[in-house]
Each structure stands twice: as structure tokens, then as C-alpha cells.
Design a protein around this motif. Sequence first.
Motif, PDB file in Angstrom:
ATOM      1  N   PHE A 113       0.835  -1.206   0.000  1.00 16.49           N
ATOM      2  CA  PHE A 113       0.000   0.000   0.000  1.00 16.49           C
ATOM      3  C   PHE A 113       0.872   1.259   0.000  1.00 16.49           C
ATOM      4  O   PHE A 113       0.660   2.187  -0.793  1.00 16.49           O
ATOM      5  CB  PHE A 113      -0.917  -0.016   1.221  1.00 16.49           C
ATOM      6  N   PHE A 114       1.876   1.302   0.882  1.00 10.27           N
ATOM      7  CA  PHE A 114       2.759   2.474   0.929  1.00 10.27           C
ATOM      8  C   PHE A 114       3.491   2.661  -0.397  1.00 10.27           C
ATOM      9  O   PHE A 114       3.628   3.779  -0.903  1.00 10.27           O
ATOM     10  CB  PHE A 114       3.766   2.334   2.067  1.00 10.27           C
ATOM     11  N   ALA A 115       3.974   1.563  -0.989  1.00 13.58           N
ATOM     12  CA  ALA A 115       4.708   1.664  -2.256  1.00 13.58           C
ATOM     13  C   ALA A 115       3.804   2.176  -3.372  1.00 13.58           C
ATOM     14  O   ALA A 115       4.206   3.030  -4.177  1.00 13.58           O
ATOM     15  CB  ALA A 115       5.292   0.299  -2.624  1.00 13.58           C
ATOM     16  N   GLU A 116       2.590   1.674  -3.435  1.00 14.10           N
ATOM     17  CA  GLU A 116       1.664   2.110  -4.482  1.00 14.10           C
ATOM     18  C   GLU A 116       1.282   3.576  -4.327  1.00 14.10           C
ATOM     19  O   GLU A 116       1.135   4.291  -5.324  1.00 14.10           O
ATOM     20  CB  GLU A 116       0.415   1.219  -4.465  1.00 14.10           C
ATOM     21  N   ARG A 117       1.123   4.042  -3.087  1.00 12.77           N
ATOM     22  CA  ARG A 117       0.803   5.451  -2.861  1.00 12.77           C
ATOM     23  C   ARG A 117       2.020   6.349  -3.108  1.00 12.77           C
ATOM     24  O   ARG A 117       1.875   7.501  -3.495  1.00 12.77           O
ATOM     25  CB  ARG A 117       0.293   5.665  -1.429  1.00 12.77           C
ATOM     26  N   LEU A 118       3.197   5.791  -2.891  1.00 13.94           N
ATOM     27  CA  LEU A 118       4.416   6.586  -3.088  1.00 13.94           C
ATOM     28  C   LEU A 118       4.771   6.746  -4.561  1.00 13.94           C
ATOM     29  O   LEU A 118       5.292   7.788  -4.971  1.00 13.94           O
ATOM     30  CB  LEU A 118       5.569   5.908  -2.345  1.00 13.94           C
ATOM     31  N   ARG A 119       4.462   5.755  -5.350  1.00 10.73           N
ATOM     32  CA  ARG A 119       4.914   5.743  -6.752  1.00 10.73           C
ATOM     33  C   ARG A 119       4.581   7.028  -7.517  1.00 10.73           C
ATOM     34  O   ARG A 119       5.464   7.590  -8.183  1.00 10.73           O
ATOM     35  CB  ARG A 119       4.323   4.531  -7.470  1.00 10.73           C
ATOM     36  N   PRO A 120       3.353   7.563  -7.459  1.00  7.17           N
ATOM     37  CA  PRO A 120       3.065   8.776  -8.237  1.00  7.17           C
ATOM     38  C   PRO A 120       3.832  10.011  -7.756  1.00  7.17           C
ATOM     39  O   PRO A 120       3.911  11.001  -8.489  1.00  7.17           O
ATOM     40  CB  PRO A 120       1.554   8.985  -8.027  1.00  7.17           C
ATOM     41  N   LEU A 121       4.393   9.960  -6.556  1.00  9.85           N
ATOM     42  CA  LEU A 121       5.097  11.118  -6.000  1.00  9.85           C
ATOM     43  C   LEU A 121       6.569  11.148  -6.392  1.00  9.85           C
ATOM     44  O   LEU A 121       7.253  12.148  -6.162  1.00  9.85           O
ATOM     45  CB  LEU A 121       4.989  11.108  -4.463  1.00  9.85           C
ATOM     46  N   ILE A 122       7.066  10.059  -6.971  1.00 11.77           N
ATOM     47  CA  ILE A 122       8.496   9.922  -7.242  1.00 11.77           C
ATOM     48  C   ILE A 122       8.855  10.561  -8.583  1.00 11.77           C
ATOM     49  O   ILE A 122       8.223  10.302  -9.613  1.00 11.77           O
ATOM     50  CB  ILE A 122       8.900   8.431  -7.255  1.00 11.77           C
ATOM     51  N   GLN A 123       9.881  11.415  -8.551  1.00 15.26           N
ATOM     52  CA  GLN A 123      10.453  11.995  -9.766  1.00 15.26           C
ATOM     53  C   GLN A 123      11.703  11.223 -10.156  1.00 15.26           C
ATOM     54  O   GLN A 123      12.322  10.561  -9.302  1.00 15.26           O
ATOM     55  CB  GLN A 123      10.760  13.470  -9.529  1.00 15.26           C
ATOM     56  N   LEU A 142       8.491  -1.330  -4.887  1.00 14.95           N
ATOM     57  CA  LEU A 142       8.735  -0.235  -5.838  1.00 14.95           C
ATOM     58  C   LEU A 142       9.395  -0.752  -7.112  1.00 14.95           C
ATOM     59  O   LEU A 142       9.065  -0.302  -8.223  1.00 14.95           O
ATOM     60  CB  LEU A 142       9.599   0.841  -5.196  1.00 14.95           C
ATOM     61  N   ARG A 143      10.332  -1.686  -6.977  1.00 14.14           N
ATOM     62  CA  ARG A 143      10.965  -2.263  -8.178  1.00 14.14           C
ATOM     63  C   ARG A 143       9.917  -2.967  -9.024  1.00 14.14           C
ATOM     64  O   ARG A 143       9.926  -2.877 -10.259  1.00 14.14           O
ATOM     65  CB  ARG A 143      12.059  -3.257  -7.770  1.00 14.14           C
ATOM     66  N   ARG A 144       8.999  -3.679  -8.366  1.00 10.10           N
ATOM     67  CA  ARG A 144       7.919  -4.362  -9.091  1.00 10.10           C
ATOM     68  C   ARG A 144       7.069  -3.381  -9.872  1.00 10.10           C
ATOM     69  O   ARG A 144       6.537  -3.702 -10.956  1.00 10.10           O
ATOM     70  CB  ARG A 144       7.055  -5.142  -8.084  1.00 10.10           C
ATOM     71  N   LEU A 145       6.940  -2.144  -9.340  1.00 12.29           N
ATOM     72  CA  LEU A 145       6.161  -1.101 -10.006  1.00 12.29           C
ATOM     73  C   LEU A 145       6.969  -0.330 -11.043  1.00 12.29           C
ATOM     74  O   LEU A 145       6.487   0.641 -11.611  1.00 12.29           O
ATOM     75  CB  LEU A 145       5.611  -0.134  -8.958  1.00 12.29           C
ATOM     76  N   GLY A 146       8.215  -0.745 -11.262  1.00 17.35           N
ATOM     77  CA  GLY A 146       9.029  -0.133 -12.308  1.00 17.35           C
ATOM     78  C   GLY A 146       9.900   1.025 -11.860  1.00 17.35           C
ATOM     79  O   GLY A 146      10.473   1.733 -12.697  1.00 17.35           O
ATOM     80  N   ILE A 147      10.037   1.236 -10.558  1.00 12.60           N
ATOM     81  CA  ILE A 147      10.870   2.340 -10.061  1.00 12.60           C
ATOM     82  C   ILE A 147      12.335   1.932 -10.089  1.00 12.60           C
ATOM     83  O   ILE A 147      12.738   0.933  -9.486  1.00 12.60           O
ATOM     84  CB  ILE A 147      10.458   2.719  -8.617  1.00 12.60           C
ATOM     85  N   GLY A 148      13.160   2.720 -10.790  1.00 10.21           N
ATOM     86  CA  GLY A 148      14.588   2.426 -10.910  1.00 10.21           C
ATOM     87  C   GLY A 148      15.465   3.369 -10.120  1.00 10.21           C
ATOM     88  O   GLY A 148      16.695   3.301 -10.220  1.00 10.21           O
ATOM     89  N   ASN A 149      14.873   4.259  -9.335  1.00 10.51           N
ATOM     90  CA  ASN A 149      15.649   5.221  -8.534  1.00 10.51           C
ATOM     91  C   ASN A 149      16.552   4.504  -7.543  1.00 10.51           C
ATOM     92  O   ASN A 149      16.324   3.347  -7.198  1.00 10.51           O
ATOM     93  CB  ASN A 149      14.711   6.152  -7.748  1.00 10.51           C
ATOM     94  N   ARG A 150      17.556   5.232  -7.045  1.00  5.61           N
ATOM     95  CA  ARG A 150      18.394   4.693  -5.992  1.00  5.61           C
ATOM     96  C   ARG A 150      17.608   4.727  -4.682  1.00  5.61           C
ATOM     97  O   ARG A 150      17.056   5.757  -4.293  1.00  5.61           O
ATOM     98  CB  ARG A 150      19.697   5.484  -5.880  1.00  5.61           C
ATOM     99  N   ILE A 151      17.574   3.566  -4.014  1.00  2.72           N
ATOM    100  CA  ILE A 151      16.795   3.412  -2.788  1.00  2.72           C
ATOM    101  C   ILE A 151      17.712   2.882  -1.690  1.00  2.72           C
ATOM    102  O   ILE A 151      18.415   1.880  -1.889  1.00  2.72           O
ATOM    103  CB  ILE A 151      15.604   2.449  -2.973  1.00  2.72           C
ATOM    104  N   GLY A 152      17.696   3.549  -0.546  1.00  2.00           N
ATOM    105  CA  GLY A 152      18.479   3.104   0.601  1.00  2.00           C
ATOM    106  C   GLY A 152      17.583   2.692   1.749  1.00  2.00           C
ATOM    107  O   GLY A 152      16.429   3.119   1.851  1.00  2.00           O
ATOM    108  N   PHE A 153      18.134   1.850   2.621  1.00  2.00           N
ATOM    109  CA  PHE A 153      17.402   1.380   3.797  1.00  2.00           C
ATOM    110  C   PHE A 153      18.313   1.452   5.012  1.00  2.00           C
ATOM    111  O   PHE A 153      19.499   1.114   4.928  1.00  2.00           O
ATOM    112  CB  PHE A 153      16.942  -0.070   3.594  1.00  2.00           C
ATOM    113  N   PHE A 154      17.759   1.905   6.146  1.00  2.90           N
ATOM    114  CA  PHE A 154      18.538   1.881   7.382  1.00  2.90           C
ATOM    115  C   PHE A 154      17.780   1.105   8.442  1.00  2.90           C
ATOM    116  O   PHE A 154      16.612   1.372   8.719  1.00  2.90           O
ATOM    117  CB  PHE A 154      18.832   3.287   7.904  1.00  2.90           C
ATOM    118  N   MET A 155      18.498   0.135   9.039  1.00  2.16           N
ATOM    119  CA  MET A 155      17.946  -0.720  10.083  1.00  2.16           C
ATOM    120  C   MET A 155      18.356  -0.142  11.438  1.00  2.16           C
ATOM    121  O   MET A 155      19.526  -0.178  11.805  1.00  2.16           O
ATOM    122  CB  MET A 155      18.498  -2.144   9.922  1.00  2.16           C
TER     123      MET A 155
END
Length: 455
Positions: A113-123, A142-155
Motif C-alpha cells: 500500500f505504501f509503495a503504491e501510494r508513493l509511486r506517483p510522487l516519485i520523480q 517499488l521495483r515491481r512497479l518499475g521504479i529504478g531510482n536509488r533506494i536506501g534502507f537503514f535498520m
Amino acid sequence: MSRLIVVSNRVPDIAKGPPAGGLAVALKAALDKHGGVWMGWSGKSSGAKEPGPLHFHEQGPITFALSDLSRRDLSEYYAGFANSVLWPLCHYRLDLTDYARKDMAGYFRVNRFFAERLRPLIQPDDLIWIHDYHLIPIASELRRLGIGNRIGFFMHIPWPPPDVFLTLPVHEAIIGSLTAYDVVGFQTAHDAENFASCLQREGIGGDAGDGWLEAYGRRFRAGAFPIGIATREFAGLARQAVRTAPVKRFADSLEGRDLIIGVDRLDYSKGLTHRIDAYERFLTANPAWHGRTTMLQVTPKSRSDVPGYAAMQRQVAEHAGRVNGALGRLDWVPIRYVNRAIGQNVLAGLYRLARVGLVTPLRDGMNLVAKEFVAAQDPEDPGVLVLSRFAGAARELDGAILVNPYDIEAVGNAIAQALSMPVEARRDRLAPMMKRLEEHDISRWCADFLDVLRG
């Protein structure tokens, strides 16, 4: 300059003023600098069967995008899989994990849900930075939705070794989701090594050298980015706070006794009953200190919707009451137990008053209370930090007295050592820790991660 998109489980309520806490302040500063979007849960329930729509709030160059979650989402995603499975698992508490397939499905559903709502906001040039264990699958969605931007994660919490992590029924889906990121950050090198070992043990991927890992045909970076605090600002706050009326009243109430302080959210990972038992052991072994010390334990309530936390609250209160009943006198209560939040400005002053900071979690990703206690000290007459070797902060704060929190007698002895330490030794311990905290503050942590994410 690329915009920044931050996604976190909770987002500060901008209607209540500037965010509190070092992380929120640092992320807002980065967003102010780069412009962008901060997305996450509003902290509210929609009361419906489905999550609510995104609500947008503009503040300068930042767009806050918030969504309410349904009661089912909160039960399955938040209280269920995130905090009844991933949280205990990552803190090595297999006995407390409560896995249910419906909660796992809810966890992935909310991340989708978060990824789908985020997708239209991404440039196209946006950097995307996802935070913590609640949101691990977002990059793969996001990758499944076709987003190729650089994505980072912090644990922000620990990552356990393979023998612990691989007990999770859906471990391959979780660890596979992390391979969709370009950078995966952990609090310590030990956590990063545990993550790489999980990949290798499962035959999913391996070390490609120079901080790179390879899995599922992708190369990505994984490493340690120890989070800091706003060191100079917190030190200044502590200097001012000791002159405020609430802190002065508290200092007067001590009547010259040495203060031992612990500040922790109510959670089984914090070792609260072990700590109270260690203070009792110290008093039993050192009767000359009776009436000369007071232990203040501040423990705000936490996750009341997760089973077991209410029982834990009763258990901690009963431990404190038992010690006070057994050792207290008409003119002295050994433990003051406060079960609510105290403002940061007051806490900073209390840290500065304290002769001993008792930070003894059974397991912790970093523990910023340890760093705040150090930053708050008077360099001429500092207190001493007694710190669990199982907190990430132990790898940086080498001037602390390191303890095994499971060894009650050793922690009691460490309290005695800290209270008896000469001022010259206390100064020698503080100086290198303070230098480290000033050089590696929260702003540098933020900048270092984003520099690596930019590639």
C-alpha cells in the motif's frame, strides 16, 4: 540537486511544532536542504476496513504525505508481524516471537500500500530512503512497479545471526526484500556481518568485496552507519536545564545523595528487572551506601496494544516496590520509578546531575540514551556511564564501564566502581567519548549515508 524522499513508520506531527528527537530533526534538516517528501503512517486509525487516503501538508520545501491505517492493518502489520515477530526476533528473543500467517500477509499488504501510494510522487532523480524494520519490503514493491531510482534502507535495530534469523518462517522473503535496495545500512559492523552471513548461509548471495554484496543478480552496498545525536545542541541544553525550576526542585529533593539514572522505553529488550536487581545487589553488598544514593528509573509506557507489555509494566513496578520495601527507610527511598515520559529539556538536566548513567539493555541497535548521557556531562565533574556490551553504543563509547547485563553481581560491582571513581579518572574517560560524539553527530550520520546512496 536530487530531491529526497523519506519513508518511515511514523512521521512527526508538524501541527505540534518542530519535531522532537535527533533522528526526526536530522531527517527534516536533510529534507529542508534537498526538498522532497516525507511519507508514513499518521499514527491514527481510519476506523475503516481499508487504509485512508494520503493527506498532504506542505512546510517549506517538504511535502508531508500521511495515511491513517485501518484497525486490521494496525493489528496485523504493526502490533502483529512488525512488533510481535520482527522486533523480538531481531533482539534475539525467539521465545517471544508470535508468528501468524495473517499477520505476515498484513505486513506485506501495508508495505505494498505504501509503495503504491508513493509511486506517483516519485520523480526520476529522487533519492529514496526507507527506515526500519516495519518497512523492509518497500524497495522490492517499488521495483515491481518499475521504479529504478536509488533506494536506501537503514535498520535502526540489531540484525541477528543466521541461527536466529533463519528461524523466521518467511526469512527468505524478508532478506530477499533487502537485496532490492542499493544501500543497506546497519548500526554496527557486527550487524552488517550478520546480514551478509544470512545471505551466504542460505546460498542467496555473498560478499563481492569492498562493502559490496551480490544476490539475485544485483550488486548493492551494505555496511555500518552508527547513528549519532545532536551532540553540541544536547550539551548546551543540559547546561541550561540544570538551572531550570523542575531540575532544581529534583536536585533539592535528593538532599545531597548521588543520583543513578536509567531512562528506557518500557520493553523487554531493556533489561529493566535485571537492572533493578543489580542495584539491589549493589546496596546489599555495600551497606555504607544506604541512604547515600538514589536510583531514578524513567520508563514511559510502550506498545500497550502488543500482548505482554502490560504484564511487563507490572513486573518492573513490582521489582522496584520490592527493593523499596526491603531496603527503604523513613527518610530514604532507594528507587524512584516514573512510568511516564519526561521532556527532553528536563532529562538533559537530570543526566547532568547524575553520578552514574545506567544503560544496560539486553540487546540494542545503538541506544542514544547512552550518547545523550555522555553529551550532557559537566567536563569538570562528569558522571560515569555503565553500559551494556550488547548495545551498539558500546562499540563507540570506550570510556564507559562495559558490563554483561545478565551478570547481576558484575553490574552491581560496576555501580560501586562508578560511584567511587576519582574525578581525574572520570574526566579521562569522558574526553575521548565526547570528541567521538562531536565528530560523528546526527548530521554527519545523515550526510554519510546519503553520500553513499548517491553512489
